[in-house]
Design a protein around this motif. Structure first.
Motif, PDB file in Angstrom:
ATOM      1  N   PRO A  31      69.725  54.679 -35.493  1.00 34.48           N
ATOM      2  CA  PRO A  31      70.503  55.804 -34.975  1.00 34.48           C
ATOM      3  C   PRO A  31      70.925  56.766 -36.085  1.00 34.48           C
ATOM      4  N   GLY A  32      70.669  58.055 -35.871  1.00 41.11           N
ATOM      5  CA  GLY A  32      71.094  59.081 -36.815  1.00 41.11           C
ATOM      6  C   GLY A  32      70.206  59.262 -38.029  1.00 41.11           C
ATOM      7  N   CYS A  33      69.131  58.493 -38.132  1.00 41.40           N
ATOM      8  CA  CYS A  33      68.243  58.577 -39.294  1.00 41.40           C
ATOM      9  C   CYS A  33      67.252  59.727 -39.104  1.00 41.40           C
ATOM     10  N   GLU A  34      67.221  60.640 -40.068  1.00 43.53           N
ATOM     11  CA  GLU A  34      66.372  61.822 -39.985  1.00 43.53           C
ATOM     12  C   GLU A  34      65.723  62.109 -41.338  1.00 43.53           C
ATOM     13  N   ASN A  35      64.737  62.977 -41.336  1.00 43.39           N
ATOM     14  CA  ASN A  35      64.120  63.494 -42.559  1.00 43.39           C
ATOM     15  C   ASN A  35      63.704  62.396 -43.532  1.00 43.39           C
ATOM     16  N   VAL A  36      63.053  61.378 -43.018  1.00 46.28           N
ATOM     17  CA  VAL A  36      62.627  60.273 -43.866  1.00 46.28           C
ATOM     18  C   VAL A  36      61.433  60.712 -44.706  1.00 46.28           C
ATOM     19  N   GLU A  37      61.530  60.450 -45.990  1.00 50.97           N
ATOM     20  CA  GLU A  37      60.469  60.810 -46.928  1.00 50.97           C
ATOM     21  C   GLU A  37      60.096  59.570 -47.738  1.00 50.97           C
ATOM     22  N   GLU A  38      58.827  59.211 -47.669  1.00 49.83           N
ATOM     23  CA  GLU A  38      58.336  58.085 -48.455  1.00 49.83           C
ATOM     24  C   GLU A  38      57.930  58.605 -49.834  1.00 49.83           C
ATOM     25  N   ILE A  39      58.597  58.135 -50.864  1.00 50.10           N
ATOM     26  CA  ILE A  39      58.271  58.535 -52.228  1.00 50.10           C
ATOM     27  C   ILE A  39      57.173  57.609 -52.757  1.00 50.10           C
ATOM     28  N   VAL A  40      57.441  56.306 -52.712  1.00 54.62           N
ATOM     29  CA  VAL A  40      56.466  55.278 -53.089  1.00 54.62           C
ATOM     30  C   VAL A  40      56.550  54.191 -52.029  1.00 54.62           C
ATOM     31  N   ARG A  41      55.422  53.888 -51.361  1.00 57.90           N
ATOM     32  CA  ARG A  41      55.402  52.901 -50.262  1.00 57.90           C
ATOM     33  C   ARG A  41      56.028  51.580 -50.685  1.00 57.90           C
ATOM     34  N   LEU A  42      56.930  51.090 -49.852  1.00 55.60           N
ATOM     35  CA  LEU A  42      57.655  49.838 -50.063  1.00 55.60           C
ATOM     36  C   LEU A  42      58.375  49.799 -51.405  1.00 55.60           C
ATOM     37  N   ALA A  47      66.203  59.753 -47.126  1.00 55.91           N
ATOM     38  CA  ALA A  47      66.460  59.999 -45.709  1.00 55.91           C
ATOM     39  C   ALA A  47      67.837  60.629 -45.576  1.00 55.91           C
ATOM     40  N   THR A  48      68.085  61.200 -44.419  1.00 50.85           N
ATOM     41  CA  THR A  48      69.409  61.716 -44.099  1.00 50.85           C
ATOM     42  C   THR A  48      69.924  60.937 -42.898  1.00 50.85           C
ATOM     43  N   VAL A  49      71.173  60.504 -43.001  1.00 53.37           N
ATOM     44  CA  VAL A  49      71.800  59.781 -41.896  1.00 53.37           C
ATOM     45  C   VAL A  49      72.950  60.634 -41.384  1.00 53.37           C
ATOM     46  N   LYS A  50      72.908  60.912 -40.067  1.00 50.96           N
ATOM     47  CA  LYS A  50      73.967  61.684 -39.426  1.00 50.96           C
ATOM     48  C   LYS A  50      74.680  60.790 -38.429  1.00 50.96           C
ATOM     49  N   GLN A  51      75.997  60.774 -38.512  1.00 49.26           N
ATOM     50  CA  GLN A  51      76.816  59.954 -37.619  1.00 49.26           C
ATOM     51  C   GLN A  51      78.128  60.664 -37.332  1.00 49.26           C
ATOM     52  N   LYS A  52      78.671  60.403 -36.164  1.00 46.20           N
ATOM     53  CA  LYS A  52      80.040  60.819 -35.856  1.00 46.20           C
ATOM     54  C   LYS A  52      80.859  59.542 -35.781  1.00 46.20           C
ATOM     55  N   ILE A  53      81.851  59.465 -36.645  1.00 47.98           N
ATOM     56  CA  ILE A  53      82.721  58.289 -36.684  1.00 47.98           C
ATOM     57  C   ILE A  53      84.151  58.794 -36.634  1.00 47.98           C
ATOM     58  N   GLY A  54      84.831  58.461 -35.533  1.00 45.89           N
ATOM     59  CA  GLY A  54      86.183  58.995 -35.356  1.00 45.89           C
ATOM     60  C   GLY A  54      86.128  60.510 -35.398  1.00 45.89           C
ATOM     61  N   PRO A  55      87.019  61.149 -36.153  1.00 43.40           N
ATOM     62  CA  PRO A  55      87.023  62.615 -36.216  1.00 43.40           C
ATOM     63  C   PRO A  55      86.001  63.186 -37.202  1.00 43.40           C
ATOM     64  N   PHE A  56      85.291  62.319 -37.926  1.00 47.42           N
ATOM     65  CA  PHE A  56      84.368  62.776 -38.965  1.00 47.42           C
ATOM     66  C   PHE A  56      82.937  62.878 -38.463  1.00 47.42           C
ATOM     67  N   LYS A  57      82.279  63.971 -38.845  1.00 43.49           N
ATOM     68  CA  LYS A  57      80.844  64.108 -38.646  1.00 43.49           C
ATOM     69  C   LYS A  57      80.223  63.996 -40.029  1.00 43.49           C
ATOM     70  N   LEU A  58      79.480  62.935 -40.231  1.00 37.41           N
ATOM     71  CA  LEU A  58      78.888  62.684 -41.541  1.00 37.41           C
ATOM     72  C   LEU A  58      77.425  63.111 -41.565  1.00 37.41           C
ATOM     73  N   GLU A  59      77.013  63.633 -42.697  1.00 34.49           N
ATOM     74  CA  GLU A  59      75.605  63.922 -42.960  1.00 34.49           C
ATOM     75  C   GLU A  59      75.359  63.448 -44.392  1.00 34.49           C
ATOM     76  N   ILE A  64      66.974  55.478 -51.090  1.00 41.31           N
ATOM     77  CA  ILE A  64      66.734  54.095 -50.672  1.00 41.31           C
ATOM     78  C   ILE A  64      65.757  53.461 -51.651  1.00 41.31           C
ATOM     79  N   VAL A  65      66.146  52.298 -52.162  1.00 38.82           N
ATOM     80  CA  VAL A  65      65.309  51.570 -53.115  1.00 38.82           C
ATOM     81  C   VAL A  65      65.038  50.181 -52.558  1.00 38.82           C
ATOM     82  N   VAL A  66      63.763  49.823 -52.483  1.00 36.86           N
ATOM     83  CA  VAL A  66      63.374  48.484 -52.047  1.00 36.86           C
ATOM     84  C   VAL A  66      63.414  47.593 -53.280  1.00 36.86           C
ATOM     85  N   ASP A  67      64.249  46.571 -53.229  1.00 37.84           N
ATOM     86  CA  ASP A  67      64.443  45.677 -54.370  1.00 37.84           C
ATOM     87  C   ASP A  67      63.453  44.522 -54.386  1.00 37.84           C
ATOM     88  N   GLU A  68      63.071  44.070 -53.188  1.00 37.89           N
ATOM     89  CA  GLU A  68      62.204  42.897 -53.111  1.00 37.89           C
ATOM     90  C   GLU A  68      61.416  42.920 -51.811  1.00 37.89           C
TER      91      GLU A  68
END
Length: 149
Positions: A31-42, A47-59, A64-68
């Motif tokens: 939910p809210g995940c947009e504009n996903v860009e793969e830099i290096v596969r796995l 990405a951009t995450v948009k959410q409304k939580i309480g009175p806040f609208k977050l963008e 994102i780094v895959v560790d393992e």
């Protein structure tokens, strides 16, 4: 804050692995995940995450780094980002595992979320409730995707 979910999947981990590592398909389940860009596969993504939580609208633009990656059973990753409107900083460590169960598999997702800034003033219960709603929506969307596999 710690979060966890698990769900039974209709096929063996080897069959489910392709869906879970297909970033386009899996990001559509978040939910809210947009504009996903793969830099290096796995390895690295944006990405951009948009959410409304309480009175806040977050963008939150997130790095994102895959560790393992242990194919076909485990992915560990972390993501960090800062909301450009409230200055809230989010950090999440995520572990996704697939465990064989009979002819199918069990998907386990665990997350450690750290929230700093204005959003944190809402209190843990409001943030936790929204995160649990997101996990439920993720499961619903993932089940719909898996029906096509």
């Amino acid at each position: 804050m710690q979060f966890a979910m698990s769900m039974d999947l209709p096929a063996a981990p080897e069959r489910m692995w392709g869906v879970l590592t297909d970033v386009k398909r899996i990001s559509e389940c978040i939910p809210g995940c947009e504009n996903v860009e793969e830099i290096v596969r796995l390895a690295t993504y944006k990405a951009t995450v948009k959410q409304k939580i309480g009175p806040f609208k977050l963008e939150v633009p997130a790095d994102i780094v895959v560790d393992e990656v242990v194919e076909p059973s485990r992915v560990g990753m972390h993501a960090t980002g800062r909301d450009k409107f409230t200055g809230t900083r989010l950090s999440v460590a995520l572990e996704v595992t697939l465990v064989r169960e009979g002819h199918g598999a069990k998907l386990n997702v665990s997350a450690q979320l750290d929230v700093q800034g204005r959003l944190a003033t809402l209190g843990m219960s409001v943030i936790k409730r929204r995160a649990e709603q997101n996990f439920q929506e993720f499961e619903t969307r993932l089940r719909a995707v898996l029906e096509t596999v």
